[in-house]
Design a protein around this motif. Structure first.
Motif, mmCIF file in Angstrom:
data_model
loop_
_atom_site.group_PDB
_atom_site.id
_atom_site.type_symbol
_atom_site.label_atom_id
_atom_site.label_comp_id
_atom_site.label_asym_id
_atom_site.label_seq_id
_atom_site.Cartn_x
_atom_site.Cartn_y
_atom_site.Cartn_z
ATOM 1 N N ARG A 1 40.680 -2.224 6.081
ATOM 2 C CA ARG A 1 40.545 -1.778 4.697
ATOM 3 C C ARG A 1 41.565 -2.782 4.004
ATOM 4 O O ARG A 1 42.707 -2.749 4.343
ATOM 5 N N TRP A 2 41.160 -3.278 2.806
ATOM 6 C CA TRP A 2 41.753 -4.141 2.296
ATOM 7 C C TRP A 2 42.958 -2.975 1.284
ATOM 8 O O TRP A 2 43.952 -3.519 1.043
ATOM 9 N N TYR A 3 42.811 -1.835 1.012
ATOM 10 C CA TYR A 3 43.531 -0.752 0.364
ATOM 11 C C TYR A 3 42.990 0.471 0.845
ATOM 12 O O TYR A 3 42.017 0.590 1.558
ATOM 13 N N PRO A 4 43.764 1.553 0.513
ATOM 14 C CA PRO A 4 43.557 2.854 1.092
ATOM 15 C C PRO A 4 41.848 3.197 0.912
ATOM 16 O O PRO A 4 41.418 3.765 1.824
ATOM 17 N N GLY A 5 41.304 3.020 -0.541
ATOM 18 C CA GLY A 5 40.150 3.717 -0.403
ATOM 19 C C GLY A 5 38.932 2.833 -0.354
ATOM 20 O O GLY A 5 37.616 2.730 -0.818
ATOM 21 N N GLY A 6 39.422 1.392 0.093
ATOM 22 C CA GLY A 6 38.428 0.273 0.286
ATOM 23 C C GLY A 6 37.582 0.020 1.729
ATOM 24 O O GLY A 6 37.773 1.115 2.265
ATOM 25 N N PRO A 7 36.688 -0.829 1.584
ATOM 26 C CA PRO A 7 35.624 -0.926 2.292
ATOM 27 C C PRO A 7 36.367 -1.761 3.790
ATOM 28 O O PRO A 7 37.386 -2.210 3.468
ATOM 29 N N LEU A 8 35.874 -1.731 4.811
ATOM 30 C CA LEU A 8 36.189 -2.524 5.950
ATOM 31 C C LEU A 8 35.627 -3.784 5.719
ATOM 32 O O LEU A 8 34.370 -4.130 5.503
ATOM 33 N N ALA A 9 36.594 -4.944 6.192
ATOM 34 C CA ALA A 9 36.222 -6.237 6.334
ATOM 35 C C ALA A 9 37.036 -7.076 7.362
ATOM 36 O O ALA A 9 38.066 -6.525 7.683
ATOM 37 N N PRO A 10 36.419 -8.211 7.699
ATOM 38 C CA PRO A 10 37.289 -9.122 8.611
ATOM 39 C C PRO A 10 38.836 -9.273 8.162
ATOM 40 O O PRO A 10 38.499 -9.803 6.819
ATOM 41 N N HIS A 11 39.758 -9.164 8.654
ATOM 42 C CA HIS A 11 41.175 -9.301 7.925
ATOM 43 C C HIS A 11 40.848 -10.731 7.659
ATOM 44 O O HIS A 11 41.977 -11.027 6.519
ATOM 45 N N SER A 12 40.656 -11.770 8.159
ATOM 46 C CA SER A 12 40.969 -13.216 7.860
ATOM 47 C C SER A 12 40.110 -13.695 6.598
ATOM 48 O O SER A 12 40.462 -14.726 6.114
ATOM 49 N N GLN A 13 39.167 -12.725 6.192
ATOM 50 C CA GLN A 13 38.518 -12.905 5.164
ATOM 51 C C GLN A 13 39.210 -12.555 3.677
ATOM 52 O O GLN A 13 38.801 -12.587 3.052
ATOM 53 N N VAL A 14 39.827 -11.404 4.272
ATOM 54 C CA VAL A 14 40.744 -10.771 2.996
ATOM 55 C C VAL A 14 41.895 -11.773 2.454
ATOM 56 O O VAL A 14 41.909 -11.888 1.363
ATOM 57 N N ASP A 15 42.901 -12.191 3.501
ATOM 58 C CA ASP A 15 43.920 -12.951 3.273
ATOM 59 C C ASP A 15 44.207 -14.096 4.051
ATOM 60 O O ASP A 15 45.252 -14.778 4.018
ATOM 61 N N GLY A 16 43.329 -14.503 5.079
ATOM 62 C CA GLY A 16 43.411 -15.685 6.011
ATOM 63 C C GLY A 16 44.285 -15.044 6.989
ATOM 64 O O GLY A 16 44.382 -16.110 8.177
ATOM 65 N N GLN A 17 45.060 -14.015 7.395
ATOM 66 C CA GLN A 17 45.609 -13.601 8.250
ATOM 67 C C GLN A 17 44.736 -12.786 9.464
ATOM 68 O O GLN A 17 43.661 -12.239 9.105
ATOM 69 N N MET A 18 45.107 -12.678 10.817
ATOM 70 C CA MET A 18 44.459 -12.204 11.953
ATOM 71 C C MET A 18 44.480 -10.451 11.665
ATOM 72 O O MET A 18 43.513 -9.978 12.205
ATOM 73 N N MET A 19 45.501 -10.141 11.176
ATOM 74 C CA MET A 19 45.947 -8.767 11.355
ATOM 75 C C MET A 19 47.337 -8.250 10.642
ATOM 76 O O MET A 19 47.883 -9.175 10.134
ATOM 77 N N SER A 20 47.220 -6.853 10.272
ATOM 78 C CA SER A 20 48.517 -6.545 9.566
ATOM 79 C C SER A 20 48.781 -5.109 9.987
ATOM 80 O O SER A 20 48.655 -4.311 9.097
ATOM 81 N N PRO A 21 49.129 -4.847 11.383
ATOM 82 C CA PRO A 21 49.389 -3.499 11.781
ATOM 83 C C PRO A 21 50.621 -2.983 10.887
ATOM 84 O O PRO A 21 51.684 -3.447 10.772
#
Length: 240
Positions: free
Chosen positions: A195-215
């Motif tokens: 999720r981009w943000y708490p109430g947001g939709p699910l999306a591939p992380h790489s399409q959000v900010d170019g990173q693979m993940m952000s645990p």
């Protein structure tokens, strides 16, 4: 041309405030906010990180508390479609208090060497220095006990084993659990769905900010303190 991060920031600025912080799941349940089921190759796949990438061990599920009250995670279960069978991914939380606006990460744990992680028997004593949040490990000993890259689901069930939230990808023969919240991921390439943000939709992380993940954190969004305050305001507003 705007970067992915800049585009994400623009998109977020256009979101209504309620949508940004809406709980998505009913009180008192947590929300799945990130899932890594296809671990990238090389160093970028070291999600934990412990210095070594493991295609099974670095899988993880991230949960978030979107409500204004703390959640006792004792008895909540994370599982996949192989629960109770060969190759299952299953984890049940011990007593653990997840504060408003906080995240917790559960890693597969195969071949992980780090100490101080929580288990199904006990919670971690402190936040993990690398991720800045509390981290639990399933402690899987087999490399085959993992999510399927092509088709699977991650299910969050409450202490009474009621399905609360399920995220699925690909096609499978099993019947999808009838959870309160059902979401589909389009499985494209390596990296997590988030999720981009708490109430947001699910999306591939790489399409959000170019990173693979952000645990342990949102790729674009509030700090834990901001999220906690906004979650309280959103809950207050929804109760009017």
């Amino acid at each position: 041309m705007l970067s992915l991060l800049a585009l994400s920031a623009v998109a977020l600025s256009l979101q209504p405030e309620k949508d940004w912080y809406k709980p998505v799941v009913d009180d008192p349940h947590p929300l799945i906010t990130e899932v890594l089921f296809r671990v990238p190759p090389g160093d970028s796949g070291d999600a934990f990180p412990d210095g070594e990438r493991d295609a099974t061990g670095d899988e993880f599920v991230e949960l978030y508390n979107p409500h204004k009250k703390a959640i006792d995670l004792a008895g909540y279960t994370i599982s996949d479609r192989n629960r109770g069978g060969q190759g299952e991914v299953a984890f049940t939380f011990p007593r653990f208090r997840l504060e408003p606006g906080e995240t917790v990460v559960v890693i597969n744990g195969h071949a992980q060497k780090a100490a101080g992680l929580g288990t199904s028997e006990r919670a971690p004593a402190a936040r993990n220095d690398d991720l800045g949040c509390y981290v639990f490990t399933i402690g899987n000993e087999s490399r085959f006990a993992a999510f399927s890259n092509s088709c699977d689901w991650v299910l969050l069930s409450d202490p009474e084993d009621n399905p609360i939230h399920v995220i699925h990808w690909g096609k499978f023969d099993e019947k999808l659990p009838a959870a309160d919240l059902v979401e589909t991921i389009v499985s494209e390439g390596d990296g997590s769905a988030c999720r981009w943000y708490p109430g947001g939709p699910l999306a591939p992380h790489s399409q959000v900010d170019g990173q693979m993940m952000s645990p342990g954190e949102f790729p674009v969004g509030p700090t834990p303190e901001e999220a906690a305050a906004a979650a309280e305001a959103a809950d207050d507003d929804s109760g009017r």
